[in-house]
Design a protein around this motif. Structure first.
Motif, short mmCIF file in Angstrom:
data_model
loop_
_atom_site.label_atom_id
_atom_site.label_comp_id
_atom_site.label_asym_id
_atom_site.label_seq_id
_atom_site.Cartn_x
_atom_site.Cartn_y
_atom_site.Cartn_z
N CYS B 251 0.86 -1.17 0.00
CA CYS B 251 0.00 0.00 0.00
C CYS B 251 0.91 1.24 0.00
O CYS B 251 2.12 1.11 -0.08
CB CYS B 251 -0.92 -0.01 1.22
SG CYS B 251 -0.04 0.27 2.77
N HIS B 258 0.45 -6.32 1.59
CA HIS B 258 -0.83 -6.86 2.07
C HIS B 258 -1.20 -8.06 1.22
O HIS B 258 -1.31 -7.96 0.00
CB HIS B 258 -1.94 -5.81 1.93
CG HIS B 258 -1.81 -4.69 2.92
ND1 HIS B 258 -2.14 -4.83 4.25
CD2 HIS B 258 -1.39 -3.42 2.77
CE1 HIS B 258 -1.92 -3.67 4.87
NE2 HIS B 258 -1.46 -2.80 4.01
N CYS B 313 -1.16 -2.25 9.86
CA CYS B 313 -0.62 -1.20 8.99
C CYS B 313 -1.44 0.07 9.20
O CYS B 313 -2.66 0.01 9.38
CB CYS B 313 -0.73 -1.67 7.55
SG CYS B 313 -0.04 -0.53 6.34
N CYS B 315 -2.60 1.97 7.24
CA CYS B 315 -3.63 2.18 6.20
C CYS B 315 -4.97 1.58 6.63
O CYS B 315 -5.96 1.73 5.93
CB CYS B 315 -3.18 1.57 4.88
SG CYS B 315 -3.27 -0.23 4.84
N ARG B 317 -5.93 -1.40 6.62
CA ARG B 317 -6.29 -2.68 6.01
C ARG B 317 -5.99 -3.78 7.02
O ARG B 317 -4.98 -3.73 7.72
CB ARG B 317 -5.51 -2.91 4.71
CG ARG B 317 -5.97 -2.03 3.57
CD ARG B 317 -5.24 -2.32 2.26
NE ARG B 317 -5.75 -1.44 1.20
CZ ARG B 317 -5.30 -0.21 0.98
NH1 ARG B 317 -4.32 0.30 1.71
NH2 ARG B 317 -5.84 0.55 0.04
ZN LIG Z 1 -1.16 -0.80 4.44
#
Ligand SMILES: [Zn+2]
Lengths: 144, 436
Positions: B251, B258, B313, B315, B317
């Motif tokens: 990402c 991922h 993470c 992000c 996710r």
């Molecule tokens: Zn990520």
């Protein structure tokens, strides 16, 4: 027909010496030689005193070698003669793969050893004789 | 940092939800697998006769591993669950011998694989305004076509440049203002070394990103690529047996990849014992494909070594991150992004009567690219004394190897008896490449 001994040698130091050393051991005399350089390998081409014996002996050592029929042409050592010989071959549509020459007696006689493409299927020998040159057989070559 | 999701619900689903999806999809895959000659023998032998025999995800471990050798023995159709009239695409990859491994995709499978690829691309912050130059080979290899489909789905303008012809590649980058490259790291470094020759500066190009994959490489190589081109480089992971490059992707945080766990069940095992190892520990990556029904593949031994990160993470996710590939458990070579097994080379050499049985495989760097040299010994008895014979033989060996391994090696012919004689296989390979 004269025989020339062809030996496959890779391009690295000391390889040629191994060959000459083995031949010396069995008393073979090298009359003439040439090396065809092909980059990562080469072909060593020898005119020797006893081609069959030399071939057997090297093959026994595991060398990749072969006896090849070649035209050994006796040429008077004078200007223009090589040109005349090559001209005759060219006119006869005969293709030369490789050749080397040596002077036997300065100002008298030289020998040109010529590898011809598909020699057995050509009339190269006649062409050369017709042009006025002598073609030597194995014995003649050895007794020079 | 702006985080964009292709499918937010799935990408950020909690772990329990992901497990539910996995279980439900695994059952569905079992149903398809039972229609294949291979799994219809193997699954009942471990007590799985119907999808209902899978009660929880733990039951996955009842299923024996599937290996590349299984795929070879069941080539070409032993793992096919449907009639070929339902298949819309096949891909192959190199097998350990001349028999490749093949995968089959139905229209639905291809759609699902494309969606996962699109998700991967989108996760890097790439969108329809981008222009992708796809420099992986097209054809039987998954890297080209599968990326192509995913990128089209996101809406990118795709330049299907495929590999090679560096001059044209650079011209395409310039003319079409390419913003994203899909490329192997070594080829990307090679491209950089050629820019000056074609009087092109990095600033003449519009590059923003590169998806680098198909070759293991280090963080240092990534940084080098990023510095040289002033771009972000994203690592990608995939293998043709699992539909190609979209199995795991980085990402925008670029802290490893991922792995899309709604589409693949990942296990990391100790390759010697087959036991699971905990997250954070290195082991062999085992993958179960949950989105391909025409050719189910469960608990596939990838032979790739990696670990799963424990930490989440930023992000958001929830799909765990796979580390870079740290090595292989077999002797597979990756040469300019092409997977090659020494056994494939051996198989070809053994069929050529003009050479001996002793051989050596050398891999070295020539500039940024890999060079494969296959050294063989001339079989002394066949030598007729002519250079032409040797040159023809070298060309024949190179051609036959190309037919099997897809790239053309340099062939060196040696005198009989000069190459080192080895008992084992691995030592016949001399890989002098510095690690990327
Ligand atoms: Zn990520």
């Amino acid at each position: 027909m004269a025989k020339q001994l062809h030996i496959f040698v890779e391009n690295k130091p000391g390889r040629l010496k191994t060959i000459t050393e083995s031949l010396q051991k069995i008393g073979i005399n090298i009359r003439a030689f040439a090396i065809q350089d092909r980059g990562d390998y080469g072909l060593m081409k020898l005119i020797v005193s006893d081609p069959r014996q030399a071939h057997l002996s090297l093959a026994d050592m595991g060398c990749a070698c072969a006896l090849k029929d070649v035209l050994a042409v006796s040429i008077p050592d004078r200007p223009g003669n090589l040109h005349r010989l090559l001209g005759a071959l060219a006119d006869g549509g005969i293709n030369i793969i490789d050749a080397h020459g040596f002077v036997l007696q300065p100002n008298k006689q030289g020998i040109c050893v010529i590898e011809i493409e598909n020699l057995a299927q050509t009339n190269a020998e006649q062409v050369v004789r017709k042009a006025g040159f002598d073609v030597l057989d194995d014995d003649q070559l050895n007794n020079l | 940092m702006e985080i964009r999701y292709w499918n937010k619900e799935i990408e950020t689903a909690d772990r329990e939800k992901l497990r539910q999806i996995q279980l439900q999809r695994l059952k569905s895959i079992i149903a398809s697998a039972l229609k294949t000659p291979f799994y219809s023998r193997r699954l009942p032998s471990v007590g799985i006769h119907s999808p209902d025999d899978i009660k929880s995800l733990d039951d996955l471990r009842k299923i024996p591993f599937t290996t590349k050798d299984d795929l070879r023995q069941n080539y070409p159709k032993g793992l096919l669950s449907v009639d070929t009239s339902e298949v819309v695409r096949i891909h192959t990859s190199s097998g350990t011998t001349g028999v490749p491994t093949v995968i089959y995709l139905s229209a639905k499978d291809l759609d699902a694989a494309t969606d996962i690829m699109a998700r991967s691309i989108y996760a890097t912050g790439t969108d329809k305004t981008d222009i992708l130059q796809n420099m992986m080979s097209y054809g039987l290899f998954t890297g080209g076509l599968c990326m192509h489909y995913g990128a089209e789905r996101v809406g990118l303008m795709v330049i299907p440049a495929a590999g090679g012809n560096t001059k044209r590649q650079i011209q395409l980058m310039k003319d079409f203002r390419t913003t994203v490259l899909h490329i192997t790291p070594s080829y990307l470094l090679h491209v950089h070394s050629k820019l000056a020759e074609y009087s092109v500066a990095v600033s003449d190009l519009a590059l923003k990103k590169a998806f680098v994959g198909a070759e293991p490489h280090s963080e240092n190589t990534r940084r080098k690529i990023e510095d040289l081109f002033d771009i972000d480089a994203y690592n990608s992971y995939g293998l043709s047996e699992m539909n190609g490059p979209g199995v795991a992707f980085e990402c925008v945080y670029k802290t490893d990849l991922h792995l899309w766990e709604d589409a693949y069940i990942v296990e990391i095992i100790n390759p010697k014992t087959g036991e699971l190892v905990p997250d954070g520990k290195e082991g062999e990556v085992i993958l179960t494909n949950l989105i391909r029904h025409a050719m189910p593949l469960m608990r596939y031994r990838t032979r790739d070594l990696a670990f799963l990160h424990k930490e989440s993470c930023p992000c958001k996710r929830t799909h765990r991150r796979l580390s870079r590939i740290l090595g292989r458990t077999d002797d597979m070579l990756i040469i300019n992004g092409v997977n090659i097994f020494p056994s494939q080379i051996e198989e070809v050499i053994m069929k050529i009567p003009e050479v001996g049985t002793n051989y050596q495989i050398c891999v070295e760097k020539q500039g940024a690219l890999d060079r494969l040299i296959v050294k063989v010994e001339l079989y002394s008895k066949i030598f007729m004394g002519e250079a032409k014979q040797i040159d023809n033989l070298k060309a024949k060996i190179a051609d036959e190897l190309k037919a099997s391994i897809t790239l053309k090696p340099a062939v060196e012919l040696h005198e009989p008896g000069v190459l080192p004689v080895f008992e084992g296989k691995a030592v016949r390979v001399v890989d002098s490449r510095p690690k990327l």
